[in-house]
Design a protein around this motif. Structure first.
Motif, PDB file in Angstrom:
ATOM      1  N   TYR A  50       0.784  -1.302  -0.110  1.00  0.00           N
ATOM      2  CA  TYR A  50       0.047  -0.078   0.137  1.00  0.00           C
ATOM      3  C   TYR A  50       0.782   1.136   0.056  1.00  0.00           C
ATOM      4  O   TYR A  50       0.566   2.254  -0.928  1.00  0.00           O
ATOM      5  CB  TYR A  50      -0.698  -0.012   1.040  1.00  0.00           C
ATOM      6  N   ALA A  51       1.834   1.249   0.815  1.00  0.00           N
ATOM      7  CA  ALA A  51       2.789   2.331   0.928  1.00  0.00           C
ATOM      8  C   ALA A  51       3.602   2.734  -0.250  1.00  0.00           C
ATOM      9  O   ALA A  51       3.542   3.726  -0.728  1.00  0.00           O
ATOM     10  CB  ALA A  51       3.846   2.390   2.299  1.00  0.00           C
ATOM     11  N   GLN A  52       4.065   1.544  -0.718  1.00  0.00           N
ATOM     12  CA  GLN A  52       4.824   1.778  -1.873  1.00  0.00           C
ATOM     13  C   GLN A  52       4.090   2.134  -3.169  1.00  0.00           C
ATOM     14  O   GLN A  52       4.299   3.084  -3.853  1.00  0.00           O
ATOM     15  CB  GLN A  52       5.537   0.399  -2.407  1.00  0.00           C
ATOM     16  N   GLN A  53       2.824   1.695  -3.484  1.00  0.00           N
ATOM     17  CA  GLN A  53       1.841   2.212  -4.390  1.00  0.00           C
ATOM     18  C   GLN A  53       1.428   3.610  -4.091  1.00  0.00           C
ATOM     19  O   GLN A  53       1.247   4.189  -5.355  1.00  0.00           O
ATOM     20  CB  GLN A  53       0.762   0.909  -4.681  1.00  0.00           C
ATOM     21  N   MET A  54       1.135   3.927  -3.009  1.00  0.00           N
ATOM     22  CA  MET A  54       0.687   5.393  -2.951  1.00  0.00           C
ATOM     23  C   MET A  54       1.941   6.276  -3.126  1.00  0.00           C
ATOM     24  O   MET A  54       1.676   7.408  -3.845  1.00  0.00           O
ATOM     25  CB  MET A  54       0.613   5.494  -1.231  1.00  0.00           C
ATOM     26  N   ALA A  55       3.324   5.696  -2.981  1.00  0.00           N
ATOM     27  CA  ALA A  55       4.256   6.657  -3.193  1.00  0.00           C
ATOM     28  C   ALA A  55       4.426   6.804  -4.704  1.00  0.00           C
ATOM     29  O   ALA A  55       4.933   7.754  -5.394  1.00  0.00           O
ATOM     30  CB  ALA A  55       5.676   6.217  -2.607  1.00  0.00           C
TER      31      ALA A  55
END
Length: 199
Positions: A122-127
């Motif tokens: 999730y964090a990687q995709q948001m970035a």
């Protein structure tokens, strides 16, 4: 009934049967004011469910893409907001690729719907999806509840998840939340940093 909230069947059954206690949240004045202040831009609304926030975001002048991977949720959202149906798409958040990146993402009960094993993705995709300087803005469920959904995170765990790609700009408790979250919802704005853009 599917018990893994990473599966579309889990959500399809709940939307089909009307077991959706996370629905019905109203956009608070501070949240609405934030999006009214932002220059017109491209906003992603992931895990949109019935897309109750979509009309207000559109009224602010933004280009909004509301996505959910549950066909049942998308059908309900399109039926509820026929005038905005073109902005609602069935899609897997983790497979979304957008160019140029979004100016903002509105998070509402999406992270807490995901099993903890997907939080790093999730964090990687948001970035990836947000432009540098863009905002991951939304209502986060802050609680020590490893079983779910909803899956709560402590503030320290959320910070560890989102840093260093994001920096916390504001954090305020929500007074009028949804009962299923037990008064533990916080309005936050996380700003996408210019460094570490290739996370």
């Amino acid at each position: 009934m599917a018990q893994d909230s990473s599966l579309t069947e889990f959500w399809d059954v709940r939307y089909r049967d009307g077991v959706t206690p996370w629905e019905g949240a109203r956009m608070s004045p501070e949240v609405l004011a934030f999006f009214q202040r932002q220059p017109a831009g491209r906003i992603l609304l992931p895990g949109c469910g019935s897309a109750g926030d979509l009309p207000l975001l559109l009224d602010c002048g933004h280009q909004v893409l509301a996505i959910d991977f549950s066909a049942q949720a998308v059908a309900i959202a399109r039926g509820q907001w026929p005038q905005a149906a073109a902005h609602i798409r069935q899609a897997d958040f983790f497979a979304v690729e957008e160019t140029p990146p979004f100016d903002a993402v509105f998070e509402r009960a999406f992270l807490c719907a995901l099993p903890p094993r997907l939080h790093a993705r999730y964090a990687q995709q948001m970035a990836r999806l947000l432009r540098p300087g863009g905002a991951l803005a939304g209502v986060f469920f802050i609680a020590d509840t490893p079983r779910g959904p909803p899956f709560g995170l402590s503030m320290s765990a959320l910070s560890a998840l989102l840093e260093p790609a994001f920096v916390l700009e504001s954090c305020d408790p929500q007074q009028d939340g949804v009962a299923v979250f037990g008064g533990q919802e916080y309005w936050m704005v996380w700003r996408r940093q210019h460094e570490n853009e290739d996370l």
